[in-house]
Design a protein around this motif. Structure first.
Motif, mmCIF file in Angstrom:
data_model
loop_
_atom_site.group_PDB
_atom_site.id
_atom_site.type_symbol
_atom_site.label_atom_id
_atom_site.label_comp_id
_atom_site.label_asym_id
_atom_site.label_seq_id
_atom_site.Cartn_x
_atom_site.Cartn_y
_atom_site.Cartn_z
ATOM 1 N N ALA A 247 0.844 -1.236 -0.067
ATOM 2 C CA ALA A 247 -0.151 -0.049 0.058
ATOM 3 C C ALA A 247 0.919 1.227 -0.007
ATOM 4 C CB ALA A 247 -0.813 0.039 1.279
ATOM 5 N N SER A 248 0.359 2.063 -0.500
ATOM 6 C CA SER A 248 1.107 3.644 -0.601
ATOM 7 C C SER A 248 1.317 4.013 0.964
ATOM 8 C CB SER A 248 0.352 4.761 -1.192
ATOM 9 O OG SER A 248 -1.069 4.826 -1.030
ATOM 10 N N GLY B 11 4.846 7.923 -0.851
ATOM 11 C CA GLY B 11 5.335 7.460 -1.960
ATOM 12 C C GLY B 11 4.518 6.228 -2.190
ATOM 13 N N PRO B 12 4.423 5.469 -3.306
ATOM 14 C CA PRO B 12 3.652 4.250 -3.717
ATOM 15 C C PRO B 12 4.136 3.028 -2.922
ATOM 16 C CG PRO B 12 5.420 4.691 -5.444
ATOM 17 C CD PRO B 12 5.335 5.796 -4.445
ATOM 18 N N ALA B 13 3.245 2.128 -2.977
ATOM 19 C CA ALA B 13 3.628 0.715 -2.567
ATOM 20 C C ALA B 13 5.038 0.404 -3.009
ATOM 21 C CB ALA B 13 2.531 -0.168 -2.953
ATOM 22 N N THR B 14 5.801 -0.021 -1.814
ATOM 23 C CA THR B 14 7.177 -0.468 -2.332
ATOM 24 C C THR B 14 7.175 -2.085 -2.923
ATOM 25 O OG1 THR B 14 7.571 -1.669 -0.162
ATOM 26 C CG2 THR B 14 8.260 0.573 -0.201
ATOM 27 N N ASN B 15 6.097 -2.641 -2.774
ATOM 28 C CA ASN B 15 5.983 -3.971 -3.070
ATOM 29 C C ASN B 15 7.114 -5.073 -3.036
ATOM 30 O OD1 ASN B 15 3.451 -3.815 -4.372
ATOM 31 N ND2 ASN B 15 4.353 -2.748 -6.099
ATOM 32 N N ASN B 16 7.779 -4.459 -1.813
ATOM 33 C CA ASN B 16 9.150 -5.359 -1.250
ATOM 34 C C ASN B 16 8.706 -5.801 0.304
ATOM 35 O OD1 ASN B 16 11.705 -6.166 -0.526
ATOM 36 N ND2 ASN B 16 12.427 -4.155 -1.086
ATOM 37 N N VAL B 17 8.439 -7.100 0.298
ATOM 38 C CA VAL B 17 8.319 -7.804 1.597
ATOM 39 C C VAL B 17 9.526 -7.729 2.399
ATOM 40 C CG1 VAL B 17 6.393 -8.936 0.620
ATOM 41 C CG2 VAL B 17 8.805 -9.885 0.887
ATOM 42 N N LEU B 18 10.790 -7.458 2.040
ATOM 43 C CA LEU B 18 11.902 -7.281 2.710
ATOM 44 C C LEU B 18 12.492 -5.760 2.546
ATOM 45 C CD1 LEU B 18 13.537 -10.492 1.649
ATOM 46 C CD2 LEU B 18 12.396 -10.422 3.592
#
Length: 355
Positions: free
Chosen positions: A271-272, A308-315
């Motif tokens: 999420a952003s 900022g937008p979602a990082t789409n980074n679980v790490l």
């Protein structure tokens, strides 16, 4: 290309050395060296010219168009091109302050994103001769400050220095270049009411008088307050001074500070996000900027809103510097972190079950 540039640098420095030897050991002055470099650089194609050619051209312009003092947020110096690097995250030109005379300028941000672009902005000379501070951006994209050592015209010494941050219990001492007609003195300005009977005049020598202004009960707090001193000297010539200080209450914090996202701000990776940075101390309003290392697409407004937008980074763990500058030009930089780590999802998707 790199080999060509190195060779050109060697040729230039050898030629300058031979020129000095030809002068029978006498040291050539700065302008002679600059002119020699410009002559040697002229036949070299612009795209192949080494950095010394660019710097020499800027220094020549500075020395032939010299200022002795600059307006607020500008400093004496010259413009320097950032070294080219195909992987660079910063490109363009930056302002390099130097002592002495020269052009007035500062570094400005042209654009931000994956690559931050800088350029130099110029200003006319400051005709009042007042000392000023220069606000610019350092290599991390954060505000930095540098102060001029110039004294206002007509003053041989000043304590505290012009442009300083002072407490309300601080006195001010001004030594003039000439003796003053005490009966002609008028003191005022936005700093607040000054009791004329509190002024202390002492003669340092036959030609110099020192005016001491003790702390005043009605001094006002805030950034960039001024004290004006007008009158005439013993020769009947006018005296006109405009001194600037940023004043804080005796129990207040003179420097800005903040604690947002320290050690981190935790957000979901899908999420952003946004966080409003808040400063304390110093002098409002505040101006914010961030350095490199933030999540992709992150922006920070001058009022301190980071989003900022979602990082789409679980790490995702993104550490980067944030700088706040108060109205007096004082800055503080701290490292913050945006954290989007999701160990449950990382364990499920990638088998990474600890971090």
């Amino acid at each position: 290309m790199k080999k060509i540039i190195i060779t050109l640098n060697v040729v230039l420095f050898l030629t300058i050395g031979i020129f000095g030897a030809y002068r029978c050991g006498s040291k050539p002055n700065t302008m002679e060296i600059i002119q020699l470099v410009l002559v040697l650089c002229w036949p070299i194609p612009e795209e192949d010219r080494p950095q010394i050619c660019f710097d020499a051209a800027q220094l020549y312009l500075a020395l032939t168009n010299g200022c002795t003092s600059c307006p607020v947020n500008y400093s004496i110096g010259y413009c320097r091109r950032l070294d080219y690097n195909p992987d660079a995250v910063e490109i363009g030109n930056v302002w390099v302050p130097q002592n002495g005379t020269g052009k007035c300028g500062r570094t400005t941000i042209v654009s931000t994103g994956v690559v931050t672009s800088y350029d130099c902005a110029y200003s006319t000379c400051n005709t009042t001769g007042a000392a000023q501070s220069s606000a610019m951006l350092d290599s991390a994209g954060a505000f930095a400050t540098g102060a001029s050592t110039c004294l206002p015209a007509g003053i041989s010494s000043l304590t505290p220095a012009n442009g300083s941050v002072i407490a309300t219990n601080t006195g001010i001492s001004v030594t003039l270049n000439k003796s003053v007609d005490i009966t002609s003195l008028n003191v005022g300005g936005s700093l607040g009411n000054i009791d004329p009977n509190s002024l202390q005049i002492s003669q340092k020598n036959q030609f110099r008088d020192t005016i001491t202004i003790p702390p005043q009960p009605e001094w006002l707090t805030g950034a960039n307050k001024n004290i004006t001193i007008t009158g005439v000297d013993l020769d009947g010539l006018p005296i006109s001074l405009d001194l600037k200080y940023s004043v804080y209450a005796n129990n207040a914090k003179p420097l800005p500070d903040f604690f947002n996202c320290m050690p981190n701000c935790k957000f979901g990776w899908g999420a952003s996000y946004s966080v409003q940075f808040q400063a304390t101390g110093g002098f409002a309003p505040y101006t914010w900027t961030k350095g490199s290392g933030a999540p992709p697409g992150a922006v920070m407004t001058s009022s301190g809103l980071l989003s900022g937008p979602a990082t789409n980074n679980v790490l995702g763990q993104y550490g980067f510097p944030v700088t706040v500058m108060d109205a007096a030009g004082t800055t503080i930089t701290k490292n913050v972190m945006i954290d989007t780590v999701d160990l449950v999802t990382a364990c499920f998707l990638f088998g990474i079950c600890s971090l």
